[in-house]
Design an enzyme around this catalytic site. Structure first.
Site: not given
Length: 430
Positions: A13, A16, A40-41, A224
Site C-alpha cells: 500500500d 506503487k 490492489g493498485h 504487496q
C-alpha cells in the site's frame, strides 16, 4: 536500455500503482511477477480512477505490452471480470496488449474456500489473509498438483490435473467439515473459461527475452511489500510468495542480469493491513490523522489500515534485501501540518539496542521503537513538482530519511495525480 523493478519496501500500500503508471509511459513492457488478486493498485489518470488487482498497471496505457508472469497465481474468473470492468472504462485489452505466461498457476474455487475455512477456524493466531485462495494456490504449486494455464488446452491433461488436486483437497475439506468438491462441475467450469484465458496465453519467458535483445524497456511490477515476503517478512504474518526484487527474474523467466535498477516504493509514514507486528503503530490522534488524511483503506479489501510513524530501520532492512538503488517516497503531503514528526531509528529489545528487526516473532513483538524528532511544516506540499515548491522542513525530512535508510530518493510523490512527481534520478537512464 535499462530495465526497472518496482517493489514495495514496507508492508504494501505504498503507492506503487501511481509510480508504476508514471514509469510505464516510458516503458515498452510492464510485467507482474508475483502475488495474486489480493493485491490492489489504484491509478488516477486525468481524473479517472482505475482499480487493478490482477492486471498489470500498464494495461491503461495504449501501445504497451502487459504481462502476467509465472510467479503470479491467477484466478481466471476474476481476471476476465476485471478485464471487462476495465474495458467498460474505455481501455482496450486484447491478446496483442496482454499476455499470460503459459506456466502460470491457477487459483480455483476450492482454494478460496480452503483459505477462508482455515482462517475462520484458526483459534491460535489468525494470519490476516484476504481469503482469496492465494496461499493454497502457492501450496499446490510447490506440491506439484496445481493446474496451470497450459493445462486448459488439453481435456485429458486437465482432467488428470483435477483428479490429482482433488485427492489432496477432498481430504483437507473432510478434515475442515466441508463437502467434497463436485469434480464434474469443476471440470465444466474450467472448460468454459479455458478459451477466454488461452487467447492471452504465451511463452512469456521467450517473448521477454526477445524484447530485451531488441533493446526494449521492461518494467517489472511487484505486489504487496517486502515486509510481507515469505522469507524476509514478518513471518508468519506474510504473503505466500517472494516479494523482494530477486523474484522479478524468476517470476517471468529472465536471468538476474535483466535487472538494471531496483526502485523501492516507500510511504513517508508507515501503514499495515491485517495482523502482525508493527513497532511504530499509533493508537492516538496522530494515527487517526494519518489514516484520515492518507485515505488509508485497502484497495482490495476495504480494510482500514493501521498507521504509524516512518520506520527507517525497517526500510533500511528492505532496501538491503531487495538491493534497492533508489526509493520513490510517496504521500509526503499527508504529513503537512504536523507540528512534530517522529522517525524510528532502531529498537530496544530486552535492554539492548538493535539496528534491525529480529527474525523471531516473539522478539519482534517485544521490540519498542527508538525515535528521533524533527520539526514539521505548516505549508502545503500537495501537488509540488520541484524542490523549490517544498517547505524547508519537508526537504530536511526527506534528506534525513535518505541518511537513515542509506539509500537515495529517486522520485518524490506529492499527490495521487501522476504528474505531481519530482524526478531526482531517472530509473530508466542507462
Amino acid at each position: 536500455m535499462a530495465n526497472v523493478v518496482v517493489v514495495g519496501a514496507q508492508w504494501g500500500d505504498e503507492g506503487k500503482g501511481k509510480i508504476v503508471d508514471w514509469l510505464s509511459e516510458r516503458a515498452d513492457v510492464i510485467c507482474r511477477f508475483q502475488g495474486g488478486h489480493n493485491a490492489g493498485h489504484t491509478l488516477v489518470i486525468d481524473g479517472e480512477v482505475y482499480k487493478l488487482h490482477a492486471l498489470p498497471s500498464g494495461v491503461v496505457r495504449a501501445g504497451k505490452l502487459s504481462v502476467i508472469g509465472n510467479g503470479v497465481v491467477l484466478d481466471p474468473w476474476h481476471l476476465m471480470k476485471e478485464i471487462e470492468t476495465i474495458r467498460a472504462q474505455g481501455v482496450t485489452i486484447t491478446p496483442e496488449t496482454l499476455m499470460v505466461a503459459e506456466n502460470t498457476p491457477l487459483i480455483l474455487p476450492f482454494h478460496g474456500e480452503l483459505d477462508r475455512a482455515r482462517e475462520s477456524q484458526n483459534a491460535v493466531a489468525k494470519i490476516g489473509t484476504t481469503g482469496r485462495g492465494i496461499g493454497p494456490a502457492y501450496e499446490d504449486k510447490v506440491g506439484r498438483r496445481v493446474i496451470r494455464v497450459a493445462d486448459l488446452a488439453d481435456d485429458a491433461t486437465l482432467e488428470l490435473r483435477v483428479d490429482r488436486a482433488l485427492v489432496h483437497h477432498n481430504a483437507l475439506r473432510a478434515g475442515l467439515g466441508l463437502e467434497p468438491m463436485d469434480r464434474a462441475a469443476l471440470i465444466a467450469q474450467l472448460k468454459e473459461i479455458a478459451p477466454q484465458i488461452l487467447q492471452f496465453a504465451a511463452p512469456v519467458w521467450k517473448v521477454l527475452n526477445e524484447h530485451r535483445k531488441a533493446g526494449k524497456r521492461i518494467l517489472f511490477e511487484g505486489a504487496q511489500g517486502a515486509l510481507l515476503d515469505i522469507d524476509f517478512g514478518t513471518y508468519p504474518f506474510v504473503t505466500s510468495s517472494n516479494v523482494i526484487a530477486g523474484q522479478a527474474a524468476t517470476g517471468v523467466g529472465m536471468g538476474p542480469g535483466a535487472i538494471d535498477f531496483v526502485l523501492g516504493i516507500v510511504k513517508a509514514y508507515t501503514t499495515r493491513v491485517g495482523e502482525g507486528p508493527f513497532p511504530t503503530e499509533l493508537h492516538d490522534a496522530d494515527g487517526d490523522r494519518l489514516g484520515t488524511r492518507g485515505h488509508e483503506f485497502g484497495t482490495t479489501t476495504g480494510r482500514k489500515r493501521r498507521c504509524g510513524w516512518f520506520d527507517a530501520c525497517l526500510v533500511r532492512q528492505t532496501c538491503a534485501t531487495s538491493g534497492v538503488n533508489g526509493i520513490a517516497l510517496t504521500k509526503l503531503d499527508v504529513l503537512d501540518g504536523f507540528e512534530t514528526l517522529k522517525i524510528c531509528t532502531g529498537y530496544e529489545l530486552d535492554g539492548q539496542r538493535l539496528d534491525y528487526l529480529p527474525t523471531a516473532a516473539d522478539a519482534q513483538a517485544r521490540c519498542t521503537p527508538v525515535y528521533e524528532e524533527m520539526p514539521g511544516w505548516s505549508e502545503s506540499t500537495e501537488g509540488a513538482r520541484s524542490w523549490n515548491d517544498l517547505p524547508a522542513n519537508a526537504i530536511k525530512y526527506v534528506k534525513r530519511v535518505e541518511e537513515l535508510i542509506e539509500c537515495p530518493v529517486a522520485l518524490l510523490s506529492t499527490s495521487p495525480e501522476r504528474d505531481d512527481t519530482i524526478l531526482v534520478t531517472d530509473p530508466f537512464a542507462d
